[in-house]
Write a protein that holds these residues in place. Structure first.
Motif, PDB file in Angstrom:
ATOM      1  N   LEU A  20      33.079  45.496  75.277  1.00 19.26           N
ATOM      2  CA  LEU A  20      33.281  46.603  74.352  1.00 19.26           C
ATOM      3  C   LEU A  20      32.197  47.656  74.571  1.00 19.26           C
ATOM      4  O   LEU A  20      31.050  47.327  74.876  1.00 19.26           O
ATOM      5  CB  LEU A  20      33.231  46.121  72.907  1.00 19.26           C
ATOM      6  CG  LEU A  20      34.171  44.985  72.512  1.00 19.26           C
ATOM      7  CD1 LEU A  20      34.024  44.685  71.015  1.00 19.26           C
ATOM      8  CD2 LEU A  20      35.605  45.310  72.861  1.00 19.26           C
ATOM      9  N   SER A  21      32.598  48.912  74.393  1.00 21.99           N
ATOM     10  CA  SER A  21      31.650  50.019  74.486  1.00 21.99           C
ATOM     11  C   SER A  21      31.785  50.894  73.251  1.00 21.99           C
ATOM     12  O   SER A  21      32.871  51.016  72.681  1.00 21.99           O
ATOM     13  CB  SER A  21      31.929  50.875  75.724  1.00 21.99           C
ATOM     14  OG  SER A  21      31.820  50.137  76.903  1.00 21.99           O
ATOM     15  N   CYS A  22      30.686  51.510  72.865  1.00 23.34           N
ATOM     16  CA  CYS A  22      30.697  52.431  71.729  1.00 23.34           C
ATOM     17  C   CYS A  22      29.705  53.545  72.027  1.00 23.34           C
ATOM     18  O   CYS A  22      28.516  53.286  72.203  1.00 23.34           O
ATOM     19  CB  CYS A  22      30.317  51.701  70.453  1.00 23.34           C
ATOM     20  SG  CYS A  22      30.065  52.778  69.032  1.00 23.34           S
ATOM     21  N   ALA A  23      30.217  54.759  72.080  1.00 17.23           N
ATOM     22  CA  ALA A  23      29.374  55.916  72.370  1.00 17.23           C
ATOM     23  C   ALA A  23      29.220  56.776  71.121  1.00 17.23           C
ATOM     24  O   ALA A  23      30.213  57.130  70.474  1.00 17.23           O
ATOM     25  CB  ALA A  23      29.992  56.738  73.492  1.00 17.23           C
ATOM     26  N   ALA A  24      27.986  57.104  70.816  1.00 16.75           N
ATOM     27  CA  ALA A  24      27.689  57.981  69.688  1.00 16.75           C
ATOM     28  C   ALA A  24      27.483  59.402  70.184  1.00 16.75           C
ATOM     29  O   ALA A  24      26.824  59.613  71.211  1.00 16.75           O
ATOM     30  CB  ALA A  24      26.446  57.501  68.953  1.00 16.75           C
ATOM     31  N   SER A  25      28.051  60.356  69.457  1.00 15.47           N
ATOM     32  CA  SER A  25      27.888  61.757  69.841  1.00 15.47           C
ATOM     33  C   SER A  25      27.762  62.617  68.594  1.00 15.47           C
ATOM     34  O   SER A  25      28.143  62.206  67.502  1.00 15.47           O
ATOM     35  CB  SER A  25      29.079  62.225  70.671  1.00 15.47           C
ATOM     36  OG  SER A  25      30.273  62.157  69.928  1.00 15.47           O
ATOM     37  N   GLY A  26      27.209  63.815  68.789  1.00 16.26           N
ATOM     38  CA  GLY A  26      27.054  64.731  67.667  1.00 16.26           C
ATOM     39  C   GLY A  26      25.595  65.044  67.406  1.00 16.26           C
ATOM     40  O   GLY A  26      24.770  65.014  68.307  1.00 16.26           O
ATOM     41  N   SER A  27      25.316  65.299  66.140  1.00 15.74           N
ATOM     42  CA  SER A  27      23.974  65.707  65.737  1.00 15.74           C
ATOM     43  C   SER A  27      23.083  64.479  65.571  1.00 15.74           C
ATOM     44  O   SER A  27      22.977  63.906  64.486  1.00 15.74           O
ATOM     45  CB  SER A  27      24.054  66.492  64.428  1.00 15.74           C
ATOM     46  OG  SER A  27      22.783  66.902  64.010  1.00 15.74           O
ATOM     47  N   ILE A  28      22.449  64.063  66.652  1.00 14.89           N
ATOM     48  CA  ILE A  28      21.644  62.836  66.669  1.00 14.89           C
ATOM     49  C   ILE A  28      20.195  63.187  66.957  1.00 14.89           C
ATOM     50  O   ILE A  28      19.887  63.719  68.014  1.00 14.89           O
ATOM     51  CB  ILE A  28      22.175  61.850  67.731  1.00 14.89           C
ATOM     52  CG1 ILE A  28      23.612  61.440  67.403  1.00 14.89           C
ATOM     53  CG2 ILE A  28      21.264  60.631  67.810  1.00 14.89           C
ATOM     54  CD1 ILE A  28      24.277  60.637  68.502  1.00 14.89           C
ATOM     55  N   PHE A  29      19.329  62.856  66.009  1.00 11.05           N
ATOM     56  CA  PHE A  29      17.889  63.027  66.215  1.00 11.05           C
ATOM     57  C   PHE A  29      17.334  61.793  66.914  1.00 11.05           C
ATOM     58  O   PHE A  29      16.604  61.885  67.886  1.00 11.05           O
ATOM     59  CB  PHE A  29      17.205  63.283  64.869  1.00 11.05           C
ATOM     60  CG  PHE A  29      15.742  63.558  64.960  1.00 11.05           C
ATOM     61  CD1 PHE A  29      14.808  62.594  64.612  1.00 11.05           C
ATOM     62  CD2 PHE A  29      15.277  64.798  65.382  1.00 11.05           C
ATOM     63  CE1 PHE A  29      13.455  62.851  64.683  1.00 11.05           C
ATOM     64  CE2 PHE A  29      13.920  65.068  65.465  1.00 11.05           C
ATOM     65  CZ  PHE A  29      13.012  64.085  65.115  1.00 11.05           C
ATOM     66  N   SER A  30      17.692  60.627  66.391  1.00  7.44           N
ATOM     67  CA  SER A  30      17.339  59.359  67.015  1.00  7.44           C
ATOM     68  C   SER A  30      18.246  58.275  66.450  1.00  7.44           C
ATOM     69  O   SER A  30      18.887  58.468  65.421  1.00  7.44           O
ATOM     70  CB  SER A  30      15.872  58.997  66.789  1.00  7.44           C
ATOM     71  OG  SER A  30      15.612  58.800  65.415  1.00  7.44           O
ATOM     72  N   ILE A  31      18.299  57.149  67.119  1.00  6.38           N
ATOM     73  CA  ILE A  31      19.138  56.030  66.679  1.00  6.38           C
ATOM     74  C   ILE A  31      18.257  54.842  66.354  1.00  6.38           C
ATOM     75  O   ILE A  31      17.505  54.367  67.200  1.00  6.38           O
ATOM     76  CB  ILE A  31      20.181  55.652  67.737  1.00  6.38           C
ATOM     77  CG1 ILE A  31      21.105  56.849  68.009  1.00  6.38           C
ATOM     78  CG2 ILE A  31      21.002  54.454  67.267  1.00  6.38           C
ATOM     79  CD1 ILE A  31      22.161  56.574  69.071  1.00  6.38           C
ATOM     80  N   ASN A  32      18.359  54.365  65.115  1.00  4.24           N
ATOM     81  CA  ASN A  32      17.558  53.216  64.698  1.00  4.24           C
ATOM     82  C   ASN A  32      18.148  51.907  65.199  1.00  4.24           C
ATOM     83  O   ASN A  32      17.425  51.028  65.657  1.00  4.24           O
ATOM     84  CB  ASN A  32      17.444  53.178  63.180  1.00  4.24           C
ATOM     85  CG  ASN A  32      16.630  54.329  62.635  1.00  4.24           C
ATOM     86  OD1 ASN A  32      15.897  54.997  63.359  1.00  4.24           O
ATOM     87  ND2 ASN A  32      16.762  54.568  61.340  1.00  4.24           N
ATOM     88  N   SER A  33      19.456  51.763  65.060  1.00  4.29           N
ATOM     89  CA  SER A  33      20.102  50.533  65.478  1.00  4.29           C
ATOM     90  C   SER A  33      21.569  50.799  65.780  1.00  4.29           C
ATOM     91  O   SER A  33      22.157  51.756  65.268  1.00  4.29           O
ATOM     92  CB  SER A  33      20.000  49.460  64.396  1.00  4.29           C
ATOM     93  OG  SER A  33      20.741  49.824  63.253  1.00  4.29           O
ATOM     94  N   MET A  34      22.130  49.944  66.626  1.00  4.27           N
ATOM     95  CA  MET A  34      23.565  49.956  66.895  1.00  4.27           C
ATOM     96  C   MET A  34      24.028  48.506  66.916  1.00  4.27           C
ATOM     97  O   MET A  34      23.298  47.629  67.385  1.00  4.27           O
ATOM     98  CB  MET A  34      23.900  50.651  68.211  1.00  4.27           C
ATOM     99  CG  MET A  34      23.497  52.112  68.250  1.00  4.27           C
ATOM    100  SD  MET A  34      24.082  52.973  69.734  1.00  4.27           S
ATOM    101  CE  MET A  34      25.808  53.293  69.300  1.00  4.27           C
ATOM    102  N   GLY A  35      25.227  48.284  66.424  1.00  6.87           N
ATOM    103  CA  GLY A  35      25.701  46.917  66.363  1.00  6.87           C
ATOM    104  C   GLY A  35      27.199  46.819  66.317  1.00  6.87           C
ATOM    105  O   GLY A  35      27.911  47.834  66.294  1.00  6.87           O
TER     106      GLY A  35
END
Length: 120
Positions: A20-35
């Protein structure tokens, strides 16, 4: 706005693998966690695996040794490699991310869900 777009679900026989893949896009300053969370009918959504910014990972006991979560920080993408799949792994898998959108605000986002079906 932030979007999470998932891919990689499908139908597989027991013992098989999926990624599985999941891509985050948009107004991102930083990412604390992904799960990744999993939901089956009649049950609460449960955490399957999570990866923190520093690389710390956590798994639900039922997938330890079979699933691996990883992250491409440059692409704001998280992966879930699922090996030795079992019928009980069947469910809708949702990507989750805790994202800092600016210096003051952190929000939680969900993907649309991707179906994983493991046949016996």
């Amino acid at each position: 706005q932030v979007q999470l777009v998932e891919s990689g679900g499908g139908l597989v026989q027991a013992g098989g693998s999926l990624r599985l893949s999941c891509a985050a896009s948009g107004s991102i300053f930083s990412i604390n966690s992904m799960g990744w969370y999993r939901q089956v009918p009649g049950k609460q959504r449960e955490l399957v695996a999570i990866i923190m910014g520093g690389g710390f990972t956590k798994y639900v006991d039922s997938v330890k040794g079979r699933f691996t979560i990883s992250r491409d920080n440059a692409k704001n993408t998280v992966f879930l490699q699922m090996n030795s799949l079992k019928p009980e792994d069947t469910g809708v898998y949702y990507c989750n991310a805790e994202i800092r959108v600016d210096v003051l605000r952190t929000n939680t986002y969900w993907g649309q869900g991707t179906q994983v079906t493991v046949s016996s």
